[in-house]
Design an enzyme around this catalytic site. Structure first.
Site, PDB file in Angstrom:
ATOM      1  N   TYR A 168      47.217  51.867  65.851  1.00  0.00           N
ATOM      2  CA  TYR A 168      48.236  51.249  66.696  1.00  0.00           C
ATOM      3  C   TYR A 168      49.574  51.330  65.988  1.00  0.00           C
ATOM      4  O   TYR A 168      49.647  51.100  64.781  1.00  0.00           O
ATOM      5  CB  TYR A 168      47.901  49.778  66.984  1.00  0.00           C
ATOM      6  CG  TYR A 168      47.680  49.579  68.459  1.00  0.00           C
ATOM      7  CD1 TYR A 168      48.738  49.734  69.354  1.00  0.00           C
ATOM      8  CD2 TYR A 168      46.420  49.292  68.980  1.00  0.00           C
ATOM      9  CE1 TYR A 168      48.549  49.618  70.712  1.00  0.00           C
ATOM     10  CE2 TYR A 168      46.222  49.168  70.343  1.00  0.00           C
ATOM     11  CZ  TYR A 168      47.290  49.334  71.205  1.00  0.00           C
ATOM     12  OH  TYR A 168      47.104  49.216  72.542  1.00  0.00           O
ATOM     13  N   GLU A 223      52.947  50.336  67.641  1.00  0.00           N
ATOM     14  CA  GLU A 223      54.092  49.900  68.458  1.00  0.00           C
ATOM     15  C   GLU A 223      55.323  49.691  67.590  1.00  0.00           C
ATOM     16  O   GLU A 223      55.218  49.236  66.448  1.00  0.00           O
ATOM     17  CB  GLU A 223      53.751  48.592  69.188  1.00  0.00           C
ATOM     18  CG  GLU A 223      53.148  48.860  70.556  1.00  0.00           C
ATOM     19  CD  GLU A 223      52.898  47.591  71.326  1.00  0.00           C
ATOM     20  OE1 GLU A 223      53.791  46.720  71.356  1.00  0.00           O
ATOM     21  OE2 GLU A 223      51.798  47.479  71.909  1.00  0.00           O
ATOM     22  N   ASP A 282      66.460  66.573  83.393  1.00  0.00           N
ATOM     23  CA  ASP A 282      65.020  66.632  83.179  1.00  0.00           C
ATOM     24  C   ASP A 282      64.663  68.110  82.998  1.00  0.00           C
ATOM     25  O   ASP A 282      64.600  68.868  83.961  1.00  0.00           O
ATOM     26  CB  ASP A 282      64.327  66.026  84.406  1.00  0.00           C
ATOM     27  CG  ASP A 282      62.811  66.072  84.323  1.00  0.00           C
ATOM     28  OD1 ASP A 282      62.285  66.713  83.385  1.00  0.00           O
ATOM     29  OD2 ASP A 282      62.157  65.472  85.200  1.00  0.00           O
ATOM     30  N   THR A 285      58.903  67.413  79.210  1.00  0.00           N
ATOM     31  CA  THR A 285      57.503  67.413  78.806  1.00  0.00           C
ATOM     32  C   THR A 285      57.438  68.273  77.547  1.00  0.00           C
ATOM     33  O   THR A 285      58.373  69.008  77.234  1.00  0.00           O
ATOM     34  CB  THR A 285      56.586  68.084  79.857  1.00  0.00           C
ATOM     35  OG1 THR A 285      57.015  69.430  80.035  1.00  0.00           O
ATOM     36  CG2 THR A 285      56.639  67.357  81.197  1.00  0.00           C
ATOM     37  N   LYS A 321      54.725  72.282  78.808  1.00  0.00           N
ATOM     38  CA  LYS A 321      54.965  73.369  79.757  1.00  0.00           C
ATOM     39  C   LYS A 321      55.489  74.585  78.975  1.00  0.00           C
ATOM     40  O   LYS A 321      54.819  75.029  78.052  1.00  0.00           O
ATOM     41  CB  LYS A 321      55.891  72.887  80.865  1.00  0.00           C
ATOM     42  CG  LYS A 321      55.236  71.746  81.673  1.00  0.00           C
ATOM     43  CD  LYS A 321      56.075  71.275  82.858  1.00  0.00           C
ATOM     44  CE  LYS A 321      55.387  70.108  83.546  1.00  0.00           C
ATOM     45  NZ  LYS A 321      56.191  69.566  84.668  1.00  0.00           N
ATOM     46  N   ARG A 373      50.085  67.920  75.480  1.00  0.00           N
ATOM     47  CA  ARG A 373      50.454  67.191  76.690  1.00  0.00           C
ATOM     48  C   ARG A 373      51.263  65.958  76.291  1.00  0.00           C
ATOM     49  O   ARG A 373      50.762  65.103  75.573  1.00  0.00           O
ATOM     50  CB  ARG A 373      49.174  66.771  77.396  1.00  0.00           C
ATOM     51  CG  ARG A 373      49.322  66.150  78.745  1.00  0.00           C
ATOM     52  CD  ARG A 373      48.086  66.436  79.566  1.00  0.00           C
ATOM     53  NE  ARG A 373      48.045  67.858  79.836  1.00  0.00           N
ATOM     54  CZ  ARG A 373      48.672  68.438  80.863  1.00  0.00           C
ATOM     55  NH1 ARG A 373      49.341  67.703  81.721  1.00  0.00           N
ATOM     56  NH2 ARG A 373      48.612  69.738  81.013  1.00  0.00           N
TER      57      ARG A 373
HETATM   58  C1  LIG Z   1      56.136  68.329  85.270  1.00  0.00           C
HETATM   59  C2  LIG Z   1      57.363  67.550  85.482  1.00  0.00           C
HETATM   60  C3  LIG Z   1      57.400  66.180  85.211  1.00  0.00           C
HETATM   61  C4  LIG Z   1      56.167  65.382  84.925  1.00  0.00           C
HETATM   62  O1  LIG Z   1      55.528  65.629  83.772  1.00  0.00           O
HETATM   63  P1  LIG Z   1      54.110  64.922  83.466  1.00  0.00           P
HETATM   64  O2  LIG Z   1      53.882  65.232  82.046  1.00  0.00           O
HETATM   65  O3  LIG Z   1      53.119  65.529  84.401  1.00  0.00           O
HETATM   66  O4  LIG Z   1      54.262  63.457  83.702  1.00  0.00           O
HETATM   67  C5  LIG Z   1      58.611  65.522  85.307  1.00  0.00           C
HETATM   68  N1  LIG Z   1      59.719  66.171  85.677  1.00  0.00           N
HETATM   69  C6  LIG Z   1      59.715  67.481  85.998  1.00  0.00           C
HETATM   70  C7  LIG Z   1      60.983  68.135  86.421  1.00  0.00           C
HETATM   71  C8  LIG Z   1      58.535  68.204  85.914  1.00  0.00           C
HETATM   72  O5  LIG Z   1      58.518  69.496  86.244  1.00  0.00           O
END
Ligand SMILES: *Cc1c(COP(=O)(O)O)cnc(C)c1O
Length: 478
Positions: free
Chosen positions: A64, A66, A241, A270, A273, A279
């Site tokens: 843990y 936090e 994002d 993320t 990707k 992940r």
């Molecule tokens: C994939 C994606 C997310 C979400 O990511 P997770 O890891 O699945 O929660 C958020 N914003 C955009 C633009 C994405 O393509």
């Protein structure tokens, strides 16, 4: 490092797991086989390195932690501090960011952290202070609306879903759509491109607290310098994002106006990707937002995942190596080869091409819905996902598009010649698939027919394409 080490590590791990629950060991083994055999064109997926995967499978998971580095609510966090500080340092260096928060468990969580940080930074609200000491998950919908009123109905302007925006950019199924009064900007119907003058106009009229840039299904570069100017002109915080294209930023394919980090107040992503890590999620921000961002846990996040932060540190170290820039460039070269191959064969592409890692096929040109096309391709061993196109007549469930992306196949080592062959396989399946009808004779948006012999033939050709490029070549579980 010997290839043998990777095989030994994973074989031994499975042996240990098999002794407790053999069905889990079997499923892990079967997943490797499935991933090895499928032509993965899902734009949001990739294959992390063996080192990244192994960094996640250990006793860091037991801890843990936090709080933040050097300021924990639990004792004995010195080793977690080491990996969290390393991951943050790699992230800052890689992206040239002032501050990095590497605890978010996913991209959606990273966005929640960012939204709360901006609200707490910009809005004086007793209700928000109250919410900060409770778990946000305990709030009812009525609580949300009361909070939103007290916060002064703050506004968010983001890209519309059918133009390629993400659910978390203020849409109702996500909490951002309840927290914020949302409006969206779309793309020009003629070109499919973002029309910055229209974004500026929407911003002037709507006066958002947050202007959001970034997307999940827009196949082009975005000019973040212009979006920042628009945000500044209305006093908005500019958030980007970059979940989908972080790898292209890391690999310096997107630089200058197209690199969000120098332009945005806050950037979320993320890590799994195009960035090719574990992940997870991450927030990068300007110094003035750092304190609020670091309150992500326990404000909206559960306890940090030290094993995943260890894996983030490994993956970010990999992304700082020169060969990652080469990888990122090959992702884009491959996407462009795929787009050109499809266009040459007569496919209709949203925006007519790509300058990132993804291609959006408008399958109405083949007389199909996205749902029919997705399934027919899957029958033929080609894994894609259906996606709305701008002004989609078939809605978000059936859709009219197929989104394909190249990060995963590029990791396997496929190149532009193979992308042309992939375009041929996709085009063959889509031209040979016919839309079906419902029992009452009306056109079905789900049913289709495709000769199973053709599907099998394409699946074999797909396997042949993959054969020279084994996935995880150093791992032999047999
Ligand atoms: C994939 C994606 C997310 C979400 O990511 P997770 O890891 O699945 O929660 C958020 N914003 C955009 C633009 C994405 O393509």
């Amino acid at each position: 490092m010997s290839r043998n080490a990777e095989s030994t590590a994973f074989r031994s791990a499975l042996e240990v797991i098999r002794a407790v629950e053999p069905r889990v060991a079997d499923a892990i083994g079967a997943e490797l086989t499935d991933q090895r055999e499928s032509l993965k064109l899902i734009a949001s997926e990739n294959y992390a390195s063996p080192a990244t995967l192994l960094a996640m499978g250990n006793w860091f998971s037991d801890k843990y932690a936090e709080g933040t580095v050097g300021r924990r609510f639990y004792a004995g966090c010195q080793n977690v501090d080491t990996v969290e500080a390393l991951a943050a340092e790699h992230a800052r260096e890689l992206f040239g960011a002032a501050h990095a928060y590497v605890q978010p468990h996913s991209g959606i969580d990273a966005n929640l952290v960012a939204f709360w940080a901006v609200l707490a930074d910009r809005v004086e609200s007793p209700a928000l202070k109250k919410a900060q000491v409770r778990q946000v998950n305990d709030l009812t919908e009525a609580d949300w609306f009361a909070l939103r009123r007290e916060l002064g109905n703050q506004r968010m302007l983001g890209m519309s879903l059918d133009a390629g925006g993400h659910l978390t950019h203020g849409f109702r199924p996500n909490i951002s759509g309840k927290m914020f009064d949302q409006r969206s900007y779309g793309t020009d119907p003629a070109t499919g491109l973002i029309d910055y003058d229209r974004v500026a106009e929407a911003a002037r009229e709507f006066k958002p607290l947050i202007l959001v840039g970034g997307y999940s299904a827009y196949p082009r570069k975005v000019n973040f310098r212009i979006l920042r100017e628009i945000a500044d002109s209305v006093g908005a915080t500019f958030m980007v994002d970059m979940a989908h294209f972080a790898g292209l930023v890391a690999g310096k394919v997107f630089t200058g106006d197209f690199d969000p980090v120098p332009h945005a107040h806050i950037v979320t992503t993320t890590t799994h990707k195009s960035l090719r890590g574990p992940r997870g999620g991450m927030v990068l921000c300007q110094p003035e937002l750092a304190d609020q961002v670091d309150r992500g846990c326990p404000m909206v996040l559960g306890g940090p995942l030290p094993h995943v932060m260890a894996a983030k540190a490994v993956a970010l170290a990999e992304a700082r190596r020169p060969d990652f820039a080469d990888y990122a460039q090959r992702i884009v070269d491959n996407a462009q080869a795929l787009a050109e191959g499809l266009l040459r064969r007569g496919a209709k592409l949203v925006t007519g091409g790509t300058d990132n890692h993804l291609v959006l096929i408008d399958v109405s040109g083949y007389g199909l819905t996205g749902r029919q096309a997705e399934q027919a391709l899957l029958d033929s061993g080609i894994v894609t996902n259906r996606n709305s196109v701008p002004q989609d007549p078939n809605g978000a469930w059936y859709t009219s598009g197929i989104r394909i992306g190249t990060p995963a196949l590029t990791t396997r080592g496929l190149g532009t010649a193979e992308m042309d062959q992939t375009a041929e396989l996709i085009h063959t399946v889509l031209t040979q698939t016919t839309a079906g009808a419902n029992a009452d004779g009306t056109p079905s948006k789900a049913k289709y027919t495709l000769d199973p012999a053709l599907a099998d033939k394409v699946a074999r050709q797909a396997t042949d394409l993959l054969a020279p490029h084994p996935l995880y070549p150093g791992i032999d579980l047999a």
